[in-house]
Enzyme design. Structure first.
Site, PDB file in Angstrom:
ATOM      1  N   GLU A 161      23.625  24.926  83.277  1.00 40.43           N
ATOM      2  CA  GLU A 161      24.530  24.808  84.430  1.00 40.43           C
ATOM      3  C   GLU A 161      25.895  24.212  84.099  1.00 40.43           C
ATOM      4  OE1 GLU A 161      22.166  22.725  87.360  1.00 40.43           O
ATOM      5  OE2 GLU A 161      20.787  24.417  87.572  1.00 40.43           O
ATOM      6  N   ASN A 202      22.194  28.631  80.216  1.00 42.15           N
ATOM      7  CA  ASN A 202      21.442  28.997  81.422  1.00 42.15           C
ATOM      8  C   ASN A 202      22.223  28.519  82.643  1.00 42.15           C
ATOM      9  OD1 ASN A 202      18.829  29.845  82.591  1.00 42.15           O
ATOM     10  ND2 ASN A 202      18.454  27.676  83.016  1.00 42.15           N
ATOM     11  N   HIS A 238      17.611  31.883  91.388  1.00 39.33           N
ATOM     12  CA  HIS A 238      17.064  31.262  92.604  1.00 39.33           C
ATOM     13  C   HIS A 238      17.693  31.992  93.782  1.00 39.33           C
ATOM     14  CE1 HIS A 238      15.060  28.139  90.377  1.00 39.33           C
ATOM     15  NE2 HIS A 238      16.179  27.864  89.732  1.00 39.33           N
ATOM     16  N   GLU A 266      14.398  31.621  85.994  1.00 42.33           N
ATOM     17  CA  GLU A 266      13.842  30.736  87.032  1.00 42.33           C
ATOM     18  C   GLU A 266      13.688  31.472  88.359  1.00 42.33           C
ATOM     19  OE1 GLU A 266      15.979  26.987  87.261  1.00 42.33           O
ATOM     20  OE2 GLU A 266      16.289  26.911  85.094  1.00 42.33           O
ATOM     21  N   ASP A 268      12.941  32.805  91.764  1.00 44.41           N
ATOM     22  CA  ASP A 268      12.192  32.635  93.013  1.00 44.41           C
ATOM     23  C   ASP A 268      13.048  33.209  94.135  1.00 44.41           C
ATOM     24  OD1 ASP A 268      14.016  30.462  93.415  1.00 44.41           O
ATOM     25  OD2 ASP A 268      12.496  28.950  92.942  1.00 44.41           O
TER      26      ASP A 268
HETATM   27  C1  XIL Z   1      13.740  21.613  89.290  1.00 48.79           C
HETATM   28  C2  XIL Z   1      12.243  21.330  89.261  1.00 48.79           C
HETATM   29  O1  XIL Z   1      11.545  22.493  89.580  1.00 48.79           O
HETATM   30  C3  XIL Z   1      11.909  20.235  90.246  1.00 48.79           C
HETATM   31  O2  XIL Z   1      10.548  19.873  90.130  1.00 48.79           O
HETATM   32  C4  XIL Z   1      12.789  19.028  89.998  1.00 48.79           C
HETATM   33  O3  XIL Z   1      12.547  18.058  90.982  1.00 48.79           O
HETATM   34  C5  XIL Z   1      14.245  19.417  90.007  1.00 48.79           C
HETATM   35  O4  XIL Z   1      14.461  20.458  89.066  1.00 48.79           O
HETATM   36  N1  XIL Z   1      17.609  24.643  87.926  1.00 48.79           N
HETATM   37  C6  XIL Z   1      16.960  24.231  86.791  1.00 48.79           C
HETATM   38  C7  XIL Z   1      15.625  23.608  86.879  1.00 48.79           C
HETATM   39  O5  XIL Z   1      17.459  24.497  85.685  1.00 48.79           O
HETATM   40  O6  XIL Z   1      15.415  22.663  85.869  1.00 48.79           O
HETATM   41  C8  XIL Z   1      15.391  22.979  88.222  1.00 48.79           C
HETATM   42  O7  XIL Z   1      14.038  22.537  88.278  1.00 48.79           O
HETATM   43  C9  XIL Z   1      15.712  23.958  89.323  1.00 48.79           C
HETATM   44  C10 XIL Z   1      17.146  24.386  89.261  1.00 48.79           C
END
Ligand code: XIL
Length: 453
Positions: A161, A202, A238, A266, A268
């Site tokens: 990020e 990422n 996300h 990641e 979802d």
């Molecule tokens: C999130 C985890 O899933 C949670 O359990 C934690 O509280 C916060 O982080 N981007 C990322 C991940 O790169 O590491 C994050 O994971 C979600 C957003």
């Protein structure tokens, strides 16, 4: 709706006694897809992954994580705040456990993540460091963690990020202390500690072509030109229901054309709660389109969901009012989204029979005499149930109903329609209901096809 025809001849009917109709097998109940996602992915050259929580890797959670996926990402266990909560005191227990589980299940591990602005230990974020100190803290951290797992990690999210939405660099501990060099330095240190690991940058909201993804594109291009070790780009993904970017595949392709791999790291897809069947169907279509975009680009090598079950997702805690973002529900039942993923990988689209498809009707002539007969229809359910029903058929030889019991029957010409009485509309899973009638016949009494609606 299901139509049934018996196979009895007129001759056998004329013997005239009981149970001349046929019994019919019920349609099989819904079941999970036969081929695990990891096998479907392997056939297309893709690793299929999930984020996991180490303490949950037993029972059903462990079974699904181990059988459906070929790649694991520790959801939190490898973050700096997890592995070095106080300076110089390390806790590798959960990270080690996940790596061991992955090895036991022939899975790769995506290491996540080395350089980030979030989930750092408080000793690090509250300390006051000179740029030189900050640089050596980061170098040591990368050397220690990457070194510990050397040879065991397929890919590291080295930098997480780094960008703002407008494509400028995010103001962080690292950027503010070290300038943009922290990115090239981190990649170089990671390469030195594990030459075999693929090194990624990422980020989120970089799935479609936009200002942020273009900044990432320009960064990767410039790193490549400078000979900095960069092997891949992670698109977190996300996403929000109904909002898969239309330029996703084009965006994956442009990164691939730079000569790096791409991973969906990641994935979802959250929806406003409560979930309903229309939203779940939309979610399945959304998952399918994301997976299809990855499947269409050879260099999209890994597709990872951020938790495979709604009971292990960060979404509800992070986006109030939203949830149900993963492919399995909280009880580990595969959702339509699961089948959307499978379908995009060339697998089964999942259960397609509507619930009434597992209920059927069997028509029987129980007795027959020279001008009349008694018939009965049994409605049975397996893997489904009914709260009301109607059985319909057309008599083929002028038969005429004169009386019915346990149903209300009407006949118009040859068309007969019998619906449940007030007390027997309910047919439970595994149960049956029977109704009967008297009718007249002459010449022949062929068995009709019964339709259940
Ligand atoms: C999130 C985890 O899933 C949670 O359990 C934690 O509280 C916060 O982080 N981007 C990322 C991940 O790169 O590491 C994050 O994971 C979600 C957003």
């Amino acid at each position: 709706m299901r139509s049934l025809r018996t196979g009895l001849s007129l001759g056998s009917l004329l013997t005239g006694i009981a149970a001349l109709g046929a019994l019919l097998a019920a349609t099989p109940a819904a079941h999970a897809a036969d081929t695990p996602l990891r096998d479907l992915g392997a056939a297309k050259g893709k690793a299929i992954g999930t984020a996991v929580t180490g303490s949950k890797l037993t029972g059903t959670y462990g079974d699904i994580a181990g059988t459906q996926f070929s790649s694991l990402t520790p959801g939190n266990a490898m973050k700096w705040g997890s592995v070095e909560p106080t300076q110089g005191n390390f806790n590798w227990a959960e990270a080690d456990q996940i790596v061991a589980f992955a090895q036991a299940h022939d899975q790769q591990v995506r290491g996540h993540t080395l350089v980030w602005h979030s989930q750092n230990p408080s000793w690090l974020t509250t300390g006051s460091w000179t740029p030189a100190q900050l640089g050596s803290l980061l170098q040591n951290h990368i050397g220690t963690e990457v070194g510990r797992y050397q040879g065991k990690i397929a890919a590291w999210d080295v930098v997480n990020e780094p960008f703002n939405e407008d494509g400028t660099y995010r103001s962080t501990l690292w950027y503010n202390g070290l300038g943009t060099d922290y990115i090239a330095d981190a990649l170089t240190w990671a390469r030195a500690a594990d030459p075999a690991a693929e090194l990624y940058i990422n980020d989120y909201n970089v799935e479609g072509v936009n200002a942020k993804s273009t900044a990432l594109y320009n960064l990767v291009k410039s790193l490549k030109q400078q000979g900095v070790p960069i092997d891949g780009v992670g698109l977190q993904a996300h996403l929000i229901l109904g909002q898969v970017p239309s330029t996703l595949q084009q965006n994956i392709q442009r990164f691939a054309d730079l000569g790096v791999d791409v991973a969906i790291t990641e994935l979802d897809i959250r929806m406003a709660l409560p979930a309903d069947s229309a939203k779940l169907a939309q979610q399945a279509a959304d998952y399918k389109s994301v997976v299809a975009a990855c499947a269409a680009v050879a260099r999209c090598v890994n597709l990872t969901v951020w938790g495979f079950t709604d009971s292990d997702s960060w979404v509800e805690g992070t986006f109030p009012g939203y949830g149900a973002a993963t492919p399995y529900d909280a009880n580990y039942a595969p959702k339509p989204a699961y089948y959307g993923i499978a379908e995009a990988l060339g697998g089964s689209g999942g259960p397609t029979d509507p619930p009434t498809g597992a209920c059927s009707a069997a028509y029987t002539v129980t007795s027959q005499w020279n001008t009349g007969f008694t018939g009965q229809v049994t409605i049975s359910c397996s893997g489904a149930s009914l709260s009301s029903w109607r059985a319909s058929w057309a008599f083929g030889a002028g038969q005429q109903i004169t009386q019915a019991w346990n149903a209300t029957c009407t006949q118009s010409g040859s068309a007969v329609s019998c619906s449940n009485a007030s007390y027997n509309g309910s047919v439970p899973d595994g149960g049956s209901v029977t109704f009967g009638f008297n009718a007249s016949w002459s010449g022949s009494n062929p068995l009709p096809t019964v339709t259940l609606t």
